[in-house]
Scaffold this motif. Sequence first.
Motif, PDB file in Angstrom:
ATOM      1  N   ASN A  48     -22.529  -8.748  11.763  1.00  0.00           N
ATOM      2  CA  ASN A  48     -22.230 -10.213  11.936  1.00  0.00           C
ATOM      3  C   ASN A  48     -21.539 -10.743  11.054  1.00  0.00           C
ATOM      4  O   ASN A  48     -22.183 -11.295   9.989  1.00  0.00           O
ATOM      5  CB  ASN A  48     -23.807 -10.822  12.197  1.00  0.00           C
ATOM      6  N   ASN A  50     -17.264 -12.127   9.795  1.00  0.00           N
ATOM      7  CA  ASN A  50     -15.946 -12.138   9.777  1.00  0.00           C
ATOM      8  C   ASN A  50     -15.228 -11.702   8.613  1.00  0.00           C
ATOM      9  O   ASN A  50     -15.779 -11.706   7.429  1.00  0.00           O
ATOM     10  CB  ASN A  50     -15.291 -13.376  10.292  1.00  0.00           C
ATOM     11  N   ALA A  79     -19.065  -8.846  15.122  1.00  0.00           N
ATOM     12  CA  ALA A  79     -19.176 -10.278  15.808  1.00  0.00           C
ATOM     13  C   ALA A  79     -19.355 -11.325  14.934  1.00  0.00           C
ATOM     14  O   ALA A  79     -19.992 -11.224  14.092  1.00  0.00           O
ATOM     15  CB  ALA A  79     -20.392  -9.755  16.683  1.00  0.00           C
ATOM     16  N   TYR A  80     -18.732 -12.130  15.472  1.00  0.00           N
ATOM     17  CA  TYR A  80     -18.890 -13.609  14.595  1.00  0.00           C
ATOM     18  C   TYR A  80     -19.016 -14.860  15.541  1.00  0.00           C
ATOM     19  O   TYR A  80     -18.293 -15.017  16.573  1.00  0.00           O
ATOM     20  CB  TYR A  80     -17.811 -13.767  13.480  1.00  0.00           C
ATOM     21  N   THR A  81     -19.760 -15.780  15.274  1.00  0.00           N
ATOM     22  CA  THR A  81     -19.869 -17.115  15.863  1.00  0.00           C
ATOM     23  C   THR A  81     -19.107 -18.160  14.888  1.00  0.00           C
ATOM     24  O   THR A  81     -19.693 -18.433  13.633  1.00  0.00           O
ATOM     25  CB  THR A  81     -21.353 -17.445  16.348  1.00  0.00           C
ATOM     26  N   ASN A  82     -18.374 -18.734  15.313  1.00  0.00           N
ATOM     27  CA  ASN A  82     -17.508 -19.879  14.335  1.00  0.00           C
ATOM     28  C   ASN A  82     -18.510 -20.853  14.156  1.00  0.00           C
ATOM     29  O   ASN A  82     -19.513 -21.349  14.915  1.00  0.00           O
ATOM     30  CB  ASN A  82     -16.200 -20.346  14.956  1.00  0.00           C
ATOM     31  N   VAL A  91     -12.318 -13.814  13.796  1.00  0.00           N
ATOM     32  CA  VAL A  91     -13.342 -12.518  13.559  1.00  0.00           C
ATOM     33  C   VAL A  91     -12.548 -11.717  12.565  1.00  0.00           C
ATOM     34  O   VAL A  91     -13.142 -11.140  11.493  1.00  0.00           O
ATOM     35  CB  VAL A  91     -13.836 -11.763  14.506  1.00  0.00           C
ATOM     36  N   ILE A 107     -14.843  -5.915  18.862  1.00  0.00           N
ATOM     37  CA  ILE A 107     -14.642  -7.345  18.159  1.00  0.00           C
ATOM     38  C   ILE A 107     -15.047  -8.041  19.069  1.00  0.00           C
ATOM     39  O   ILE A 107     -14.272  -8.459  20.293  1.00  0.00           O
ATOM     40  CB  ILE A 107     -13.016  -7.359  17.623  1.00  0.00           C
ATOM     41  N   GLY A 109     -16.299 -12.551  19.550  1.00  0.00           N
ATOM     42  CA  GLY A 109     -16.268 -13.737  18.954  1.00  0.00           C
ATOM     43  C   GLY A 109     -16.909 -14.757  19.873  1.00  0.00           C
ATOM     44  O   GLY A 109     -16.509 -14.762  20.968  1.00  0.00           O
ATOM     45  N   LEU A 124     -10.121 -13.928  18.144  1.00  0.00           N
ATOM     46  CA  LEU A 124     -10.659 -12.570  17.422  1.00  0.00           C
ATOM     47  C   LEU A 124      -9.732 -11.841  16.475  1.00  0.00           C
ATOM     48  O   LEU A 124     -10.423 -11.562  15.292  1.00  0.00           O
ATOM     49  CB  LEU A 124     -10.742 -11.497  18.677  1.00  0.00           C
TER      50      LEU A 124
END
Length: 276
Positions: A48, A50, A79-82, A91, A107, A109, A124
């Motif tokens: 988790n 970026n 995986a990433y949550t802005n 990401v 990948i 997002g 992404l």
Amino acid sequence: NVYCALNGTYTIGDISPQFKSFTQAATNLKFGGVLGNVIFNIQEGRYNENVVIDSIPNQQNFSINWQGATADSTKAVLAYTNKLNDAVFAVVQFNKAKNQTIKNITIQGKIASSGVNSDVFKSLIIFSNKNKNITITGNRLIDSSYNVNSNNVGLKFITNRNDELSSNIADVRSADSSILIAGNNFKQVNTSALEMIGLAGSTTSGYSGTFTVVHNLNNLQIRNNSFDPLLLSKSAININFADSVIIRGNNINGAVSVRGKDLMIVDKNNIYHEGL
């Protein structure tokens, strides 16, 4: 901190890895450089974060491979949550990078809500500030973004931009060359996605509202990918102001738009689009 020059094969994740995260490995590359070709074997798990992949000291022609430890791209997930006021809205960001490959990972997002700087590109994968010889292959790219207020704000799966904008610039994009996007599965799971691949050269503003086109996106290949948008009216591939583009052997559900000059090949694709 002390960073060693890398050469050889290293492990990211799992028990007793050389690097615990993508970011830790990328930071070592940025400040320690390399002495030869480097392979990062990414172990099964969810990461988790970026990551920004920058230019590397003393890289010369050495290659950097970021690859899943197995050929199953579902096993290692980046995986990433802005978040609000994030500096990087992707990401993975390539920033003046060269000779890099990302292979056999997922990948993914997510945009947390409409409050997350909705006017900024969210991606992404994003290319910024002149990248060369970048390969994205065998990956699963997933949009799990959502926006509670608008269906027009969402992720672009792969795009390019330039952070060094000036007041007289209309749309300056990263001058990237030799980009290969091959054998990936693009999967849209939310209606907010705008484009799966949206890459372009630059347009600069002039007098009386005129624009000058700069074909600074060169040698782009999009081959043997699968594009599966949730809404078939969405754009699968949108390429503008490019020089030398090959789009071949893809399975495309969605719209395709290509504008450029010199070598432009769109060949042997399976394309289905429902319209707007």
